[in-house]
Design an enzyme around this catalytic site. Structure first.
Site, mmCIF file in Angstrom:
data_model
loop_
_atom_site.group_PDB
_atom_site.id
_atom_site.type_symbol
_atom_site.label_atom_id
_atom_site.label_comp_id
_atom_site.label_asym_id
_atom_site.label_seq_id
_atom_site.Cartn_x
_atom_site.Cartn_y
_atom_site.Cartn_z
ATOM 1 N N THR A 175 68.148 108.324 82.295
ATOM 2 C CA THR A 175 66.994 107.432 82.131
ATOM 3 C C THR A 175 65.675 108.195 82.121
ATOM 4 O OG1 THR A 175 68.145 105.572 83.109
ATOM 5 C CG2 THR A 175 65.751 105.521 83.270
ATOM 6 N N ASP A 221 73.214 107.491 87.583
ATOM 7 C CA ASP A 221 74.485 106.804 87.861
ATOM 8 C C ASP A 221 75.497 107.720 88.553
ATOM 9 O OD1 ASP A 221 73.455 104.558 86.697
ATOM 10 O OD2 ASP A 221 74.648 104.671 84.867
HETATM 11 N N1 ASP Z 1 72.511 104.952 82.902
HETATM 12 C C1 ASP Z 1 71.611 105.983 83.345
HETATM 13 C C2 ASP Z 1 72.364 107.272 83.544
HETATM 14 O O1 ASP Z 1 72.945 107.494 84.586
HETATM 15 C C3 ASP Z 1 70.921 105.549 84.568
HETATM 16 C C4 ASP Z 1 69.877 106.491 85.050
HETATM 17 O O2 ASP Z 1 69.678 107.576 84.559
HETATM 18 O O3 ASP Z 1 69.204 106.093 86.005
HETATM 19 O O4 ASP Z 1 72.354 108.069 82.664
#
Ligand code: ASP
Length: 333
Positions: A9, A86
């Protein structure tokens, strides 16, 4: 300082104009967003992956760990890794188990992407770089910096799907905070025992299953793990490490052929050892050859078991490694 970027993210934007963001910003762009807070700190950027963190693997951690070790030996004073949140808790813990350097290695990410109001990525990156360049943060193991808090990789968990304060360490809380531009440390975690033989890049990491007990769960999954080619199992039991009686024989049979590690699905607290005496209790299961995960939750226990199996560890060596790691991490008590 060297910065390795893996996506997540923190690096996400709506590059295609579809309304959904995905990892797309490179390290230079990330540094650009945080530049106001970096002063004259020099940061070399290495783009490693550009993925959501669910795509990362334990093999990726092995590769990156070697690269970090090499770069720190070349003279960099610390390393920062950006990735999706994640799987931060597992990836950072894998780096912790693999790392041999005392220099700070700090993993960070973001809960809000750069296009959102109050995006946290730039501040998290600036804080991570500050922590990684702080000599007083040497020798503390791999650290995770989020939301102006510094967590030990061994304890931290993503505990909320969306909050800026998503990261928590049940055993200690954050070991330090970033306050008025400085790192203030409250806890010094004891050195983790080195329980792994070296893992070379390119090593195949055997498949380890992670199964969580749930109300009324049956034994089918456990019974088919050997056929499916798994080399080990981490079972997240109820509470202090308990499973329904119907799982006991299948788990006992499995534990005779591969390491089966018992963790707690609660996400906090050690697996018990000597309290309950019923069939499927922690005493029963440990007496039947299951291996206590100690303070590790299921995902972290799976990382350790996977890396041990990658080094060719026998079940006896797995037992010893989990016990040594547990003792070293709980020295504070
Ligand atoms: N879905 C994202 C990931 O883990 C969530 C994040 O980066 O906070 O890549």
């Amino acid at each position: 300082m060297v910065l390795y970027t893996l996506g997540g993210t923190i690096a996400s934007s709506d590059v295609d104009g579809t309304g959904g963001v995905r990892p797309s910003l490179d390290g230079a762009a990330l540094l650009g967003l945080a530049s106001g807070a970096l002063g004259d700190l020099e940061v070399e950027v290495v783009g490693v992956r550009q993925v959501p963190s669910g795509e990362l693997t334990i093999e990726d951690a092995v590769e990156l760990s070697h690269r970090i070790t090499h770069d720190l030996e070349r003279g960099f004073d610390g390393a920062v890794v950006t990735q999706g949140t994640d799987t931060i808790e597992e990836f950072a813990f894998a780096l912790d188990l693999l790392s041999t350097s005392a220099s700070p290695i700090v993993v960070t990410g973001a809960m809000r992407h750069p296009g959102e109001l109050s995006a946290d990525g730039p501040a998290n990156l600036a804080a991570a770089i500050r922590v990684a360049s702080d000599p007083s943060m040497r020798g503390l193991g791999v650290l995770v910096v989020m939301n102006d808090e510094v967590h030990a990789a061994r304890f931290v968990r993503k505990s909320d799907s969306a909050s800026l304060a998503a990261f928590a360490s049940w055993a200690t809380g954050p070991i330090a905070r970033i306050l008025e531009g400085r790192t203030r440390r409250y806890v010094s975690p004891p050195p983790l025992a080195r329980v792994l033989e070296p893992v070379r890049p390119g090593t195949v990491v055997p498949a380890v299953a992670l199964a969580t007990c749930a109300l009324g769960v049956d034994a089918r999954l456990v019974e088919h793990l050997v056929d499916l080619g798994y080399a080990g199992l981490v079972v997240e039991g109820f509470g202090g490490g308990h499973v329904p009686a119907r799982l006991v024989e299948p788990l006992t049979t499995l534990a005779a052929t591969m390491p089966v590690v018992l963790a707690s699905r609660t996400g906090a607290g050690d697996v018990l050892a000597s309290t309950y005496g019923y069939v499927g209790s922690e005493r029963d299961l440990l007496g039947r050859g299951l291996i206590s995960a100690g303070f590790l939750d299921g995902p972290k226990a799976r990382v350790l078991l996977s890396l041990l199996l990658a080094t060719g560890a026998t079940t006896d060596q797995v037992v010893t490694a989990f016990a040594r790691l547990h003792r070293s991490a709980t020295e504070l008590a």
